[in-house]
Structure formats: C-alpha cells, structure tokens
Design a protein around this motif. Structure first.
Motif, PDB file in Angstrom:
ATOM      1  N   ILE A  69       0.826  -1.128  -0.427  1.00  0.00           N
ATOM      2  CA  ILE A  69       0.626  -0.298   0.328  1.00  0.00           C
ATOM      3  C   ILE A  69       1.048   0.809   0.492  1.00  0.00           C
ATOM      4  O   ILE A  69       1.563   1.673   0.823  1.00  0.00           O
ATOM      5  N   MET A  70       0.944   1.597  -0.931  1.00  0.00           N
ATOM      6  CA  MET A  70       1.845   3.481  -0.627  1.00  0.00           C
ATOM      7  C   MET A  70       0.992   4.097   0.566  1.00  0.00           C
ATOM      8  O   MET A  70       0.327   4.254   0.781  1.00  0.00           O
ATOM      9  N   THR A  71       1.750   5.577   0.415  1.00  0.00           N
ATOM     10  CA  THR A  71       1.377   5.809   2.041  1.00  0.00           C
ATOM     11  C   THR A  71       0.068   6.730   2.016  1.00  0.00           C
ATOM     12  O   THR A  71      -0.207   7.492   2.331  1.00  0.00           O
ATOM     13  N   ASP A  72       0.161   7.185   0.120  1.00  0.00           N
ATOM     14  CA  ASP A  72      -1.207   8.219  -0.150  1.00  0.00           C
ATOM     15  C   ASP A  72      -2.395   7.417  -0.324  1.00  0.00           C
ATOM     16  O   ASP A  72      -2.718   8.326  -1.078  1.00  0.00           O
TER      17      ASP A  72
ATOM     18  N   PRO B 103      -5.789   7.185   4.092  1.00  0.00           N
ATOM     19  CA  PRO B 103      -4.515   8.248   4.992  1.00  0.00           C
ATOM     20  C   PRO B 103      -4.596   8.898   5.343  1.00  0.00           C
ATOM     21  O   PRO B 103      -3.937   9.697   6.252  1.00  0.00           O
ATOM     22  N   GLU B 130       4.131   8.042   9.153  1.00  0.00           N
ATOM     23  CA  GLU B 130       2.760   9.243   8.677  1.00  0.00           C
ATOM     24  C   GLU B 130       1.248   9.104   8.378  1.00  0.00           C
ATOM     25  O   GLU B 130       0.313   9.705   8.361  1.00  0.00           O
ATOM     26  N   ARG B 131       0.956   7.316   9.078  1.00  0.00           N
ATOM     27  CA  ARG B 131      -0.171   6.886   8.856  1.00  0.00           C
ATOM     28  C   ARG B 131      -0.092   6.086   9.575  1.00  0.00           C
ATOM     29  O   ARG B 131       0.489   5.490  10.288  1.00  0.00           O
ATOM     30  N   ILE B 133      -2.953   2.572  10.049  1.00  0.00           N
ATOM     31  CA  ILE B 133      -3.930   1.812   9.412  1.00  0.00           C
ATOM     32  C   ILE B 133      -4.863   1.237  11.084  1.00  0.00           C
ATOM     33  O   ILE B 133      -3.469   0.790  11.350  1.00  0.00           O
TER      34      ILE B 133
END
Lengths: 270, 270
Positions: A69-72, B103, B130-131, B133
């Motif tokens: 999964i990409m960060t954005d 995100p 940064e995120r 989940i």
C-alpha cells in the motif's frame, strides 16, 4: 508479493535489489514497508472455481497477486491498482475480507532464499520491515473478459483450481480459503455473482454459478423465486438461442434497482 | 489510541512524550508504529446497544479502546490484550471485521493539537509514522461481568449509546457503524449473542437481545424453532423463578455441541 513499484512504472525486480541503493528508492517511493494487499481474484472456468496465481520466477513459486500500500492511498485503492495491473480491468467487484497478521507469516529471507541473495542484504531488508501485515481482498471477474498478465516482467500467471491448489508461498493458501468462505457468506447478503457472467445471462446460468461456488445443488424453483424477489435482475425480451429445448429468458443486472434496494436496506438472503 | 506500552507496563503518557527520548523507547519496545487495533466492545444495557468509549484526557475527547500491535504478536493477540487491559476479562468473544486505511484517518498532529504540544515534536512523530492503519474488532460482553477501566491513567470510560454517540475522534464513529453491521451479519451464521447473557438464560431473554441488535421485532415461535434447530443451546431442568405467569425454561450454551455443529458445517441462518 513485493515486485512492483507503481509510480512512473519503476518496478523493483528482486535481482535489481541486489544493489542496495534500490532500497532507498523503495522508501522514497512512499510505500508502507510493512503493509500489503493480497488479492484473491476468483472466476469460474470449466465448471470450477479458480483463482489467479502468479509465479514471478520459477525459483520462488506461486503467489497471490499483491503489493504494498502506498502512503497516500487506502487499501481499496491499492487493491484496485494491483488488479488493474494484472488484468487491465478497472471496474472489478472486490471486497476486503480480513487482515492477515501472524508475525511469522512473511519474511524477506524466506522470500529470497532461493534466488541467490547474499545474507547481509536479506538482513538489511528484514531490518527495514520485520513483519508484513496483509489485507486480503476477494474479487470476481468473468474469465472471458481478461487476459491476465504478470506485468512488465512477463511473469507466469495461471488459474489455480481452488480444490487442487499448487504449493503456495507464505500463508497464501489460508488467504484463499478465507476468501472463498467470505464470498460464500457474501452470497447471503448481496447478489454479486453476476460479476462472473456476461452482461446478459439466463437464470440456469446464474444458478449454475451458485451451485459451483456453494458446492451443492439448489432447488430450481426456489432459487429463481429468491433471485427475482431481490428485484435487481431485469428480464429482457430476448431468449437464449442455440439451446435445444426450452429457450430461457435472458436477464441483466440493473444497477439502479440494486442501489435502490440497498437504500431500502434489503437483506439478500438466499 | 496510542497511550499504552504493554511490556513491563511502561505507559506512554502523551505528556511524557514531550521528552523526545520516549520515542526511542517506543521503537525499542517493538511496536508497529503504523498499525493499530481498535476494539468495538459492545454490550446491551437498559435495552440499548452500547459501546465502550474512553476519554484519556478531557482535552482529547472520546476514542475507542485500542493500541499498537507489537512486532511479535498478531492482531487477534493485540485485541485480546487491549480488551484485557480495559475489562480485566480474558475470554471475550471477539472478531476481526475490517481494516481502516484511509491515509487521512489519523495523524499525530490532530491527536495532540489540544494538549499543548510543540510543533516540531508533532512533526517528528509524524515522520516516524505518516499514517496509521487500524484493524477493527467487535467484541461482546455481558456488562454485568466487568468493571471497565481506562488503565493506570484512570481514564474516564463510558458506555456510549450506539444511537446517540458523542463526538468521536478520527473515524471511530465509522468503525462503530461497521462493527454493528458486521455483528448483525454474524448473527446469520453464528449464535454469538449468548455472550451478552449470564450463563443461564431464557429464550425470551435471548430473543430480546436479537430484537435490540437487529432493531426489529421477531416472531416468537419461529425464533425459538430456529434457535433450537442449531442444537447448541441446552435446556436445563430449571425454570426462571420470580416471573409472574409462565416460568420459562432456562438454557445454557453448550460449547461441545457448538464445536460439533461447526465441524458438520452447519449454517446458522436466522
């Protein structure tokens, strides 16, 4: 598993990763290094339920199509992206069903042990991400619509028979088993199997799919009554030609009726 | 959300985190910095479906009980640990239902904006992860069995009414909505609501729970027939005393029968 970068189509080929500079690209590309998506793309062929499998190199064996999964992006977007890469399709029915998080389910050393990686490189990778949690999706597609590809590597892809799977890496067999369970459950709430059929289909064709996926015969009269009670299949004026005896009516899935039905909170029990 | 370390009971109090050295402890403690678990602990009180909410400090508002997954545990183990911390119970029925991965769903700056953090510290935290989940679990517990606690902080905890929730942080309201949907679906496959009752209960008491959670009245005769057809509730020779007219039989959930039923592949449709 981890063979793709998306942005600008920069792929991470395991062989290229021998050059450790690639790992910094990997991080710069803003991938979550410990969260992936695995897609169980299901279809029915030859009256059997089948799943799309990839073999990036003969040395590493079979995997489900998946990726970081990409960060954005959220997990749904990652799954849609990965399925598009492998099938060329954009509107595949897909549904998240479970996250797989056993700390021992995945390791870079295991992944690369057979392709001649040096020990210190594997350890470096392992330090970057000690474990991988994967979010599982099942997806449905009419096999006739796609020409599966393994991406720019010309990976080998195959439709594996759910009942006779080849040996798979990591916990991918478990992921498939759980995906099929989740699909069977979904059938009690949503009439999703039309995704496996051409735009126009007959009730016997639809029933046949339910029987293959549930693994049991269903009574024809009661099946049709239940399907039609949902009021999402629209009967056309056409009939299936080329059938010897009866020429059954053709049906089409009606998206507007479906939306209305969902808003009314219909329960699609079969 | 992120207020606990587990090992050796070292807690991360947001105020302590002003000292950046704590962040290195955080990493050393082997927490996955971008994967958490959120628990929707449900019960029925005053004939309403309720959910356990925490308010670590009045300045930050309400959260679901949750926390990081540690690098050496899977998500189920994390959820069991977190529920134990908050309720003291060890054998709570719980089930993973969905991962939440938008995100923008979580950010450290948002979390700490109200408690006087300096900007550069928030940015440092944000760089670490940064995120976030989060893997959602719903859990069922008989409210009489527990004395909910907020942990060593003496956090404020409360049972929120599903129909009238207070304002919640992040996407926690969405997580609750999806948890209730998942529970309702689960009722078509598993008779899990006995978890909300004392060991011995009557059929009217069980039916009452189904009605509260499904939000609709159910026919008494057909409800009892369906429940008994599952053959997992054992009728005792005792009857409920203290009831004016009829004295209904008491039932008990029989775990062995349930295991047998699952092995036979029973479908628990209601």
């Amino acid at each position: 598993m981890i063979f793709y970068l998306w942005k600008n189509k920069i792929y991470i080929h395991p062989m290229e990763l021998k050059d450790l500079r690639s790992i910094s690209i990997w991080k710069k590309e803003k991938l979550e290094l410990n969260i992936s998506v695995d897609c169980v793309l299901l279809t029915v062929r030859d009256k059997k339920l089948k799943v799309l499998l990839n073999m990036p190199f003969p040395e590493v064996g079979y995997f489900l199509p998946g990726g970081f999964i990409m960060t954005d992006e959220d997990a749904d977007a990652a799954a849609i992206r990965i399925l598009h890469q492998r099938t060329g399709l954009d509107h595949i029915y897909l549904k998240q069903f479970r996250a797989f998080s056993d700390p021992g389910r995945f390791s870079y050393p295991t992944l690369f042990r057979n392709i001649g990686w040096e020990k210190h490189l594997m350890e470096e990778l392992h330090t970057l991400s000690e474990r991988m949690i994967s979010i599982g999706y099942f997806a449905l597609v009419n096999a006739e619509l796609i020409q599966p590809t393994g991406g720019d590597f010309q990976e080998s892809t195959t439709w594996g028979d759910i009942e006779h799977l080849p040996e798979l890496n990591f916990d991918h067999e478990l992921i498939i088993t759980e995906a099929v369970d989740a699909l069977r459950r979904e059938l009690y709430f949503r009439p999703v199997l039309y995704n496996l059929l051409p735009e126009k289909f007959t009730m016997p064709e639809l029933q046949n799919l339910y029987e293959i996926i549930l693994g049991k015969p269903l009574d024809r009269g009661s099946f049709q009554r239940k399907m039609l009670r949902w009021d999402v299949f629209e009967r056309l004026e056409e009939r299936r030609s080329g059938v010897a005896h009866k020429r059954p009516f053709l049906y089409r899935f009606n998206k507007e009726k479906y939306t209305t039905a969902l808003q009314k909170g219909i329960h699609f029990a079969i």
